[in-house]
Scaffold this active site. Sequence first.
Site, PDB file in Angstrom:
ATOM      1  N   LYS A 171      69.196  65.784  77.608  1.00 15.69           N
ATOM      2  CA  LYS A 171      68.764  64.961  76.470  1.00 15.69           C
ATOM      3  C   LYS A 171      68.670  65.866  75.242  1.00 15.69           C
ATOM      4  O   LYS A 171      67.935  66.852  75.237  1.00 15.69           O
ATOM      5  CB  LYS A 171      67.423  64.295  76.756  1.00 15.69           C
ATOM      6  CG  LYS A 171      66.986  63.319  75.656  1.00 15.69           C
ATOM      7  CD  LYS A 171      65.583  62.809  75.853  1.00 15.69           C
ATOM      8  CE  LYS A 171      65.481  61.849  77.005  1.00 15.69           C
ATOM      9  NZ  LYS A 171      64.152  61.166  77.028  1.00 15.69           N
ATOM     10  N   MET A 258      67.701  67.984  83.006  1.00 18.10           N
ATOM     11  CA  MET A 258      67.220  67.371  84.244  1.00 18.10           C
ATOM     12  C   MET A 258      68.347  67.289  85.266  1.00 18.10           C
ATOM     13  O   MET A 258      69.528  67.266  84.908  1.00 18.10           O
ATOM     14  CB  MET A 258      66.714  65.943  83.963  1.00 18.10           C
ATOM     15  CG  MET A 258      65.638  65.833  82.910  1.00 18.10           C
ATOM     16  SD  MET A 258      65.458  64.127  82.291  1.00 18.10           S
ATOM     17  CE  MET A 258      66.886  64.021  81.200  1.00 18.10           C
ATOM     18  N   ASP A 301      58.297  52.117  78.955  1.00 19.41           N
ATOM     19  CA  ASP A 301      59.553  51.551  78.450  1.00 19.41           C
ATOM     20  C   ASP A 301      60.306  50.898  79.599  1.00 19.41           C
ATOM     21  O   ASP A 301      60.972  51.574  80.390  1.00 19.41           O
ATOM     22  CB  ASP A 301      60.405  52.646  77.813  1.00 19.41           C
ATOM     23  CG  ASP A 301      61.677  52.084  77.171  1.00 19.41           C
ATOM     24  OD1 ASP A 301      61.896  50.863  77.276  1.00 19.41           O
ATOM     25  OD2 ASP A 301      62.435  52.865  76.575  1.00 19.41           O
ATOM     26  N   ASN A 306      66.485  52.203  82.390  1.00 19.23           N
ATOM     27  CA  ASN A 306      65.595  53.244  82.911  1.00 19.23           C
ATOM     28  C   ASN A 306      65.354  53.115  84.411  1.00 19.23           C
ATOM     29  O   ASN A 306      64.579  53.892  84.982  1.00 19.23           O
ATOM     30  CB  ASN A 306      64.261  53.218  82.168  1.00 19.23           C
ATOM     31  CG  ASN A 306      64.409  53.626  80.722  1.00 19.23           C
ATOM     32  OD1 ASN A 306      65.353  54.324  80.371  1.00 19.23           O
ATOM     33  ND2 ASN A 306      63.500  53.187  79.875  1.00 19.23           N
ATOM     34  N   ASP A 320      63.718  58.381  82.168  1.00 17.73           N
ATOM     35  CA  ASP A 320      63.163  58.351  80.810  1.00 17.73           C
ATOM     36  C   ASP A 320      61.645  58.204  80.794  1.00 17.73           C
ATOM     37  O   ASP A 320      61.106  57.110  80.865  1.00 17.73           O
ATOM     38  CB  ASP A 320      63.797  57.228  79.982  1.00 17.73           C
ATOM     39  CG  ASP A 320      63.532  57.431  78.494  1.00 17.73           C
ATOM     40  OD1 ASP A 320      62.644  58.233  78.142  1.00 17.73           O
ATOM     41  OD2 ASP A 320      64.211  56.784  77.677  1.00 17.73           O
TER      42      ASP A 320
END
Length: 454
Positions: A171, A258, A301, A306, A320
Amino acid sequence: MIRSGSTPIPDTPLGKHRMSREYRMPSSRLARLAKMGRLAGGLASGVVSEGARQLAKGNRPRLDQLLLTPANARRLGDRLSEMRGAAMKLGQLISMDSGNVLPPELSEALARLRDKAHYMPLGQVAQVLENAWGKDWDRDFARFIFTPLAAASIGQVHDAQLRDGPRVAIKVQYPGVRQSIDSDVDNMATLLRLTHALPPEFDLTPLLAEAKRQLHDEADYLLEAGHIARYAEHLGDDPRYELPLTLPERTTAEVLCMHFLDGQPIETLAALPRTQRTQLATDLLELALREVFVWGVVQTDPNFANYRFNPANGRLQLLDFGATRVYTPPFRDALRTLLLSAIDGSEDDLARAAAQVGYFTEDDPLRYRQAFVKVLGIAAEPARRDVPFVFAGSDLPRRMRDALIQLRFHDRFSRIPPADILYLHRKISGMYLLMARLEVALPLRKIARETVSA
């Protein structure tokens, strides 16, 4: 060789490029302020054009009607998607709780922010990675795909393969986002007020402070790495779930590295046999309840992206954790009391529990408190039954919407709940939509009682 700008990358071991929508993110405060200024100018131009058209027809429109035309709403959504960051997040926060009080044109424009596909060109990505890992960072990678897998309000995610290590998801934060959070939120709020996009009784102040606080947290990828580690501790060795565990040596405040989870979109569960689909949906719902009522560590979220499914081992993959919130034990106790009151209690029990959580105070009019308890009662209906609740096709969302419209428009109460409750609403509504998409029927009363008592 890596080249900057939007030049296609050769199909080499280091990276390959798929033509899509690139947009160089404005990284300085001045550039972002200029973008907001151009947006304001575009809206003003839209006012002049629409005003001329209306006058030619013999109409005398009000200024607020001219400011938020469908064309201006599209301009607003497009510019926010280009800026990303705080301006986009504030738009999402407003649409999250306020879709029933916003003009439909603005609601639609803000909702589309979740699906915008603008992302950084190669040069910007490479510069962020060079700042984080040094000039020769690419030597450690056998492959790095510069076209992102996903792009959100704070950063975008890339697929890569370490030369002597695992496949990873990286990310990368948009440059300048962290430094411009406060000014972006304030500028966006000014624009919303000038366009009269919100009802006059709608108090934007609590959302402004919350948007800033939440964004500063989400823009700290070291904090997100800590959330993943804490979540992993709570999950333990539960074989039903997988997490994208981080590589600490390659994670900084602006770059999060990750392990890659190569699952299928969660919507693919809808094609599984009903028994298997029902069990997996139950696992998702139990997990959400444990987050809120047992652990106090909540991934708030509920975007479908996700959650993924690994058909090779039958596990649900969770992604996430930037918007993770931590709930204190006293607040969890209050939420637990509220849930049990909603399931088994009277309206008086529910009213006392709602006041303890913070939905209203003794200073609020009795009529408002009674009306809001009825709204909570509608929301709790599926968990008050001993039979499985069928999500798809239920009229519950419509009745909830009608009750809130009655409360806000006719009774003139449009208070925004405290931030922790607001994000809880987001979690619950996201779970509801997912269960409806999977077309399952679940015994909510049984699941809620067993999970909360555990």
